[in-house]
Design a protein around this motif. Structure first.
Motif, PDB file in Angstrom:
ATOM      1  N   GLN A  38     -16.003 -63.558  49.369  1.00  0.00           N
ATOM      2  CA  GLN A  38     -14.578 -63.177  48.739  1.00  0.00           C
ATOM      3  C   GLN A  38     -13.329 -63.542  50.161  1.00  0.00           C
ATOM      4  O   GLN A  38     -14.028 -63.031  51.306  1.00  0.00           O
ATOM      5  CB  GLN A  38     -14.785 -61.641  48.483  1.00  0.00           C
ATOM      6  CG  GLN A  38     -13.207 -60.859  48.350  1.00  0.00           C
ATOM      7  CD  GLN A  38     -13.407 -59.422  47.784  1.00  0.00           C
ATOM      8  OE1 GLN A  38     -14.191 -58.671  48.642  1.00  0.00           O
ATOM      9  NE2 GLN A  38     -13.424 -59.268  46.754  1.00  0.00           N
ATOM     10  N   CYS A  47     -17.320 -68.400  43.175  1.00  0.00           N
ATOM     11  CA  CYS A  47     -18.909 -68.848  43.533  1.00  0.00           C
ATOM     12  C   CYS A  47     -19.262 -70.253  44.820  1.00  0.00           C
ATOM     13  O   CYS A  47     -18.652 -71.150  43.851  1.00  0.00           O
ATOM     14  CB  CYS A  47     -19.373 -68.676  41.663  1.00  0.00           C
ATOM     15  SG  CYS A  47     -20.601 -69.613  41.710  1.00  0.00           S
ATOM     16  N   ILE A  85     -15.082 -63.783  37.468  1.00  0.00           N
ATOM     17  CA  ILE A  85     -16.106 -63.075  38.432  1.00  0.00           C
ATOM     18  C   ILE A  85     -15.744 -62.002  39.308  1.00  0.00           C
ATOM     19  O   ILE A  85     -15.443 -61.775  39.252  1.00  0.00           O
ATOM     20  CB  ILE A  85     -16.052 -64.779  39.393  1.00  0.00           C
ATOM     21  CG1 ILE A  85     -15.096 -65.917  39.335  1.00  0.00           C
ATOM     22  CG2 ILE A  85     -17.386 -64.240  41.054  1.00  0.00           C
ATOM     23  CD1 ILE A  85     -15.285 -67.043  40.631  1.00  0.00           C
ATOM     24  N   THR A  94     -13.888 -75.371  43.379  1.00  0.00           N
ATOM     25  CA  THR A  94     -13.825 -73.868  44.667  1.00  0.00           C
ATOM     26  C   THR A  94     -13.192 -74.608  45.386  1.00  0.00           C
ATOM     27  O   THR A  94     -12.615 -73.398  46.477  1.00  0.00           O
ATOM     28  CB  THR A  94     -15.115 -73.965  44.840  1.00  0.00           C
ATOM     29  OG1 THR A  94     -15.818 -74.859  46.249  1.00  0.00           O
ATOM     30  CG2 THR A  94     -15.988 -73.306  44.281  1.00  0.00           C
ATOM     31  N   LEU A 131     -12.477 -63.560  44.729  1.00  0.00           N
ATOM     32  CA  LEU A 131     -13.724 -63.649  44.526  1.00  0.00           C
ATOM     33  C   LEU A 131     -13.820 -65.103  44.067  1.00  0.00           C
ATOM     34  O   LEU A 131     -13.871 -66.204  43.378  1.00  0.00           O
ATOM     35  CB  LEU A 131     -14.746 -63.398  43.983  1.00  0.00           C
ATOM     36  CG  LEU A 131     -14.862 -62.201  43.502  1.00  0.00           C
ATOM     37  CD1 LEU A 131     -15.171 -61.478  42.839  1.00  0.00           C
ATOM     38  CD2 LEU A 131     -15.786 -61.443  45.094  1.00  0.00           C
ATOM     39  N   LEU A 187     -21.932 -66.034  45.645  1.00  0.00           N
ATOM     40  CA  LEU A 187     -20.474 -65.455  46.174  1.00  0.00           C
ATOM     41  C   LEU A 187     -20.227 -64.776  47.615  1.00  0.00           C
ATOM     42  O   LEU A 187     -20.458 -64.450  48.655  1.00  0.00           O
ATOM     43  CB  LEU A 187     -19.486 -64.563  44.924  1.00  0.00           C
ATOM     44  CG  LEU A 187     -20.197 -64.086  43.875  1.00  0.00           C
ATOM     45  CD1 LEU A 187     -20.207 -62.489  43.096  1.00  0.00           C
ATOM     46  CD2 LEU A 187     -20.283 -65.910  42.585  1.00  0.00           C
TER      47      LEU A 187
END
Length: 239
Positions: free
Chosen positions: A71, A79, A224, A140, A77, A69
């Motif tokens: 941040q 993945c 997450i 993402t 957060l 992960l």
């Protein structure tokens, strides 16, 4: 999917050579971790981001640590291990969390299918209904121009493999089966998903064509933490 033990934290120094990332712990230790992600990871791996990693006890591994992960600057957060998407989706399928894909007798993973030598992520089987072919894509990429909009995109780079998968799904529909493209949102800042026309216009057009030909598209967002990733709620797919 639980992380056992819970992930450890560090600071991301840099990500490079696609599969490597240098991290630095709070006590100043620096090391290289494996990064299981072939994408550009735009907005997901900037130097200085918080990073969360696991450690393998396999002595044969060149890099015992794995970046799981990150941040970002908004404390969201993300993945970045793309292999996790299928794990959390399988758990959700088994638990019946994804309503559109519930009530199948059998869940089979990585089944060969189609004319282009593909493997479907999940094949759902029930004697009373058509087979259901489910392709999973990890999302993402958050909008870089409006990062607070919650707008996510797929793909984050041109993807011939993704284009092939769309053609295969269309073929399954034409054979009388059900075909579903499932976007697994693994970024806390993303609340809706669209095709990244600005990155891969061919993929976006193929996706539009696939929908018109009967391929279903759904998106689900995961919760997450450093302890667990779990599919939690449906979010919007915007064409």
């Amino acid at each position: 999917m639980k992380f056992t033990p819970a992930l450890q934290s560090a600071t991301l120094i840099k990500r490079y050579k696609r599969f490597l990332a240098d991290l630095k712990t709070a006590d100043g230790e620096e090391f290289t971790a494996h990064c299981a992600n072939t994408g550009k990871m735009t907005g997901c791996a900037e130097p200085g981001f918080n990073a969360f990693y696991s450690t393998s006890d396999n002595a044969k591994r060149k890099y015992p640590h794995s970046l799981q992960l990150t941040q970002n600057q908004f404390n969201q957060l993300i993945c970045v291990n793309t292999a996790i998407a299928n794990n959390v989706v399988q758990e959700a399928l088994e638990a019946g969390t994804i309503a559109e894909l519930a009530n199948y007798q059998t869940i089979a993973a990585e089944v060969k299918y189609g004319q282009e030598n593909s493997r479907i992520d999940f094949l759902l089987i029930d004697d009373q209904k058509p087979h259901c072919y489910v392709e999973v894509k990890s999302v993402t990429l958050l909008s870089q121009t409006e990062p607070h909009s919650g707008q996510g995109y797929f793909p984050d780079a041109k993807t011939e493999r993704g284009q092939k998968h769309l053609r295969e799904l269309v073929e399954m529909v034409q054979q009388g089966h059900r075909a579903v493209l499932l976007f697994a949102v693994l970024h806390e800042g993303i609340n809706q998903v669209s095709a990244a026309t600005h990155i891969d216009p061919k993929y976006a057009q193929l996706l539009t064509d696939a929908i018109e030909k009967g391929v279903e598209v759904i998106a689900y967002k995961a919760k997450i933490s450093a302890d667990e990733i779990k599919i939690q709620e449906k979010c919007s797919f915007i064409t």
